[in-house]
Design an enzyme around this catalytic site. Structure first.
Site, short mmCIF file in Angstrom:
data_model
loop_
_atom_site.label_atom_id
_atom_site.label_comp_id
_atom_site.label_asym_id
_atom_site.label_seq_id
_atom_site.Cartn_x
_atom_site.Cartn_y
_atom_site.Cartn_z
N SER A 242 13.26 2.11 134.79
CA SER A 242 14.60 2.30 134.21
C SER A 242 15.45 3.30 134.98
O SER A 242 16.65 3.04 135.19
CB SER A 242 14.50 2.71 132.74
OG SER A 242 14.01 1.63 131.99
N LYS B 248 9.31 5.15 119.67
CA LYS B 248 10.36 4.23 119.19
C LYS B 248 10.54 4.30 117.67
O LYS B 248 11.64 4.10 117.18
CB LYS B 248 10.05 2.80 119.63
CG LYS B 248 10.24 2.57 121.12
CD LYS B 248 10.00 1.11 121.50
CE LYS B 248 10.21 0.89 122.98
NZ LYS B 248 10.10 -0.51 123.37
N GLY C 182 1.50 -12.43 119.68
CA GLY C 182 1.70 -11.00 119.51
C GLY C 182 2.49 -10.68 118.26
O GLY C 182 3.28 -11.52 117.78
N GLY D 175 3.24 -6.98 117.82
CA GLY D 175 3.55 -5.56 118.02
C GLY D 175 5.04 -5.36 118.25
O GLY D 175 5.87 -6.20 117.87
N GLY D 176 5.40 -4.25 118.90
CA GLY D 176 6.80 -3.88 119.09
C GLY D 176 7.61 -4.94 119.81
O GLY D 176 8.69 -5.32 119.35
N ASN E 45 -1.54 -13.88 116.20
CA ASN E 45 -2.05 -12.55 116.55
C ASN E 45 -3.51 -12.44 116.11
O ASN E 45 -3.97 -13.21 115.25
CB ASN E 45 -1.23 -11.44 115.86
CG ASN E 45 -1.24 -10.15 116.65
OD1 ASN E 45 -0.69 -10.09 117.74
ND2 ASN E 45 -1.88 -9.12 116.14
N LYS F 96 -6.40 -10.48 114.02
CA LYS F 96 -6.27 -9.91 112.66
C LYS F 96 -6.45 -8.39 112.70
O LYS F 96 -7.45 -7.86 112.25
CB LYS F 96 -7.29 -10.57 111.73
CG LYS F 96 -6.95 -11.99 111.38
CD LYS F 96 -6.67 -12.10 109.89
CE LYS F 96 -6.19 -13.49 109.52
NZ LYS F 96 -6.08 -13.66 108.08
N MET G 7 -2.40 -7.55 131.46
CA MET G 7 -2.13 -6.38 132.32
C MET G 7 -3.12 -5.25 132.02
O MET G 7 -3.86 -5.29 131.03
CB MET G 7 -0.71 -5.88 132.10
CG MET G 7 -0.45 -5.36 130.71
SD MET G 7 1.14 -4.55 130.54
CE MET G 7 0.75 -2.92 131.15
N GLY H 184 8.25 -10.68 132.65
CA GLY H 184 9.04 -9.78 131.80
C GLY H 184 10.17 -9.04 132.49
O GLY H 184 10.86 -8.24 131.86
P1 NAD Z 1 2.19 -2.91 120.86
O1 NAD Z 1 1.08 -1.95 121.01
O2 NAD Z 1 3.26 -2.64 119.87
O3 NAD Z 1 1.57 -4.37 120.50
C1 NAD Z 1 0.44 -4.86 121.16
C2 NAD Z 1 0.21 -6.31 120.77
O4 NAD Z 1 -0.88 -6.82 121.57
C3 NAD Z 1 -0.22 -6.54 119.33
O5 NAD Z 1 0.27 -7.79 118.89
C4 NAD Z 1 -1.74 -6.57 119.42
O6 NAD Z 1 -2.33 -7.26 118.34
C5 NAD Z 1 -1.91 -7.32 120.72
N1 NAD Z 1 -3.19 -7.07 121.37
C6 NAD Z 1 -3.63 -5.90 121.90
N2 NAD Z 1 -4.86 -6.06 122.44
C7 NAD Z 1 -5.19 -7.36 122.25
C8 NAD Z 1 -6.33 -8.13 122.60
N3 NAD Z 1 -7.37 -7.61 123.25
N4 NAD Z 1 -6.33 -9.44 122.27
C9 NAD Z 1 -5.28 -9.99 121.62
N5 NAD Z 1 -4.17 -9.30 121.28
C10 NAD Z 1 -4.13 -8.00 121.59
O7 NAD Z 1 2.79 -3.08 122.31
P2 NAD Z 1 4.26 -3.62 122.71
O8 NAD Z 1 5.19 -2.48 122.79
O9 NAD Z 1 4.59 -4.77 121.86
O10 NAD Z 1 4.00 -4.07 124.23
C11 NAD Z 1 3.34 -5.29 124.52
C12 NAD Z 1 3.67 -5.69 125.96
O11 NAD Z 1 5.08 -5.91 126.06
C13 NAD Z 1 3.35 -4.62 127.01
O12 NAD Z 1 2.78 -5.28 128.09
C14 NAD Z 1 4.70 -4.06 127.39
O13 NAD Z 1 4.74 -3.63 128.73
C15 NAD Z 1 5.58 -5.29 127.22
N6 NAD Z 1 7.00 -4.99 127.00
C16 NAD Z 1 7.88 -5.50 127.88
C17 NAD Z 1 9.23 -5.27 127.73
C18 NAD Z 1 10.19 -5.81 128.73
O14 NAD Z 1 11.35 -5.38 128.75
N7 NAD Z 1 9.80 -6.78 129.54
C19 NAD Z 1 9.70 -4.51 126.63
C20 NAD Z 1 8.76 -4.00 125.71
C21 NAD Z 1 7.41 -4.25 125.92
#
Ligand code: NAD
Length: 289
Positions: free
Chosen positions: A24, A73, A133, A135-136, A157, A159, A210, A257
């Site tokens: 950024s 966040k 997914g 998450g965030g 997702n 569980k 990743m 991404g």
């Molecule tokens: P987070 O921690 O909020 O969520 C993680 C998600 O991954 C959850 O749904 C979790 O259940 C799942 N997960 C984790 N380990 C797992 C596994 N072994 N098997 C299955 N599912 C699994 O993280 P986030 O902030 O949502 O980030 C997730 C990805 O998104 C990261 O790689 C981050 O770099 C990327 N991201 C990219 C951008 C962008 O602008 N391109 C923006 C935000 C996040």
């Protein structure tokens, strides 16, 4: 860079930890330079106990805005004076605009993803999509896709705690949109296959692909795909995740991404400066094809 900085230069910040890997600062400073804006963007690696002081410092120094990344966040929300609908629904802020000491908290990740699709000339509105997914990143995408009019969103997702949180979140999103949204266990592979077959777009919004999970993918094999499927990954730290490699192997259109990152940045940039980020220039700068 230093030649640009004068007594008039104003500051935009980024708070997170860890943060030194972030693209950024390069992205926003290049855009400021290109448009001749007298602004500088700096990353601050702060610890949790410093968060309140950092935000107070922003006000005292009249910093014009900031990005917020992991793990703050949610934690910044109590310090916001106002939240946009996207920030409220995501319960997460990635962008702060400081209007004379009044903080507006916004979440630009979802808009960034949707604008990235438009840039790629993919049109998912009124169609079906499958999101891996909860998450965030997934939440931001689902919220914006629902607000924008995607017809049906199938979320998958494992569980874990994220699964439970998104179940409640879906009920909240439904108050703002007519989109049908389901949450399913990623282990239900028959249902996953059926939903992908009906989807225009498949998105990986997890970190699977990743870091320690590089080389892994939540889709078992390419037989889950269909010939017109578009495949997106939110991951940008790895240029081509296993999921995207699988898509390429059978000739599907895909994107990583980087576009989401660029367009969420462009949305924040607009909030701070009132100007459009020079997208074509930034794509060249970031080497986004
Ligand atoms: P987070 O921690 O909020 O969520 C993680 C998600 O991954 C959850 O749904 C979790 O259940 C799942 N997960 C984790 N380990 C797992 C596994 N072994 N098997 C299955 N599912 C699994 O993280 P986030 O902030 O949502 O980030 C997730 C990805 O998104 C990261 O790689 C981050 O770099 C990327 N991201 C990219 C951008 C962008 O602008 N391109 C923006 C935000 C996040």
């Amino acid at each position: 860079m230093e030649e640009r900085i004068t007594g008039h230069t104003e500051l935009v910040g980024l708070i997170a930890t860890p943060i030194r890997h972030s693209k950024s600062p390069e992205m926003h400073n290049a855009a400021f330079r290109k448009l001749g804006l007298d602004l500088a963007y700096l990353a601050f690696d702060i610890q949790e106990y410093q968060l309140e002081d950092a935000l107070k410092g922003y006000k005292a120094l009249n910093v014009i805005g900031s990005n917020v990344s992991m793990p703050y966040k949610e934690a910044v929300i109590p310090y916001m004076d106002e939240l946009t609908d996207a920030a409220k629904l995501c319960h997460a802020v990635n962008t702060i605009k400081n209007v004379d000491g009044y903080f507006i908290g916004h979440n630009t990740d979802g808009v960034g993803f949707m604008n990235g699709l438009k840039d790629k000339k993919w049109d998912v509105i009124n169609k079906e999509m499958t999101v891996l997914g909860a998450g965030g990143a997934a939440k931001a995408i689902v919220v914006q896709a629902a607000l924008d009019g995607v017809k049906k969103i199938n979320i998958y997702n494992i569980k874990d705690d994220f699964y439970k949180v998104i179940e409640d979140k879906i009920e909240e999103i439904k108050k703002y949109s007519d989109t049908t949204i389901t949450i399913n266990d990623i282990k239900d592979l028959d249902l996953l296959r059926k939903d992908i077959q009906n989807s225009y777009l498949l998105v990986n919004a997890t970190g699977v692909g990743m870091g320690k999970l590089e080389g892994q993918c939540l889709i078992p094999d390419t037989s889950y795909f269909h010939s017109d499927l578009k495949v997106a990954d939110v991951i940008y730290a790895v240029e081509k995740t296993k999921l995207l490699q699988m898509a390429e192997d059978i000739g599907l259109d895909y994107m990583n991404g980087e576009r989401m990152m660029l367009f969420q940045g462009a949305e924040s940039f607009k909030m701070w400066t009132g100007k459009e980020m020079p997208i074509d220039y930034m794509k060249d700068f970031l080497n986004i094809k």
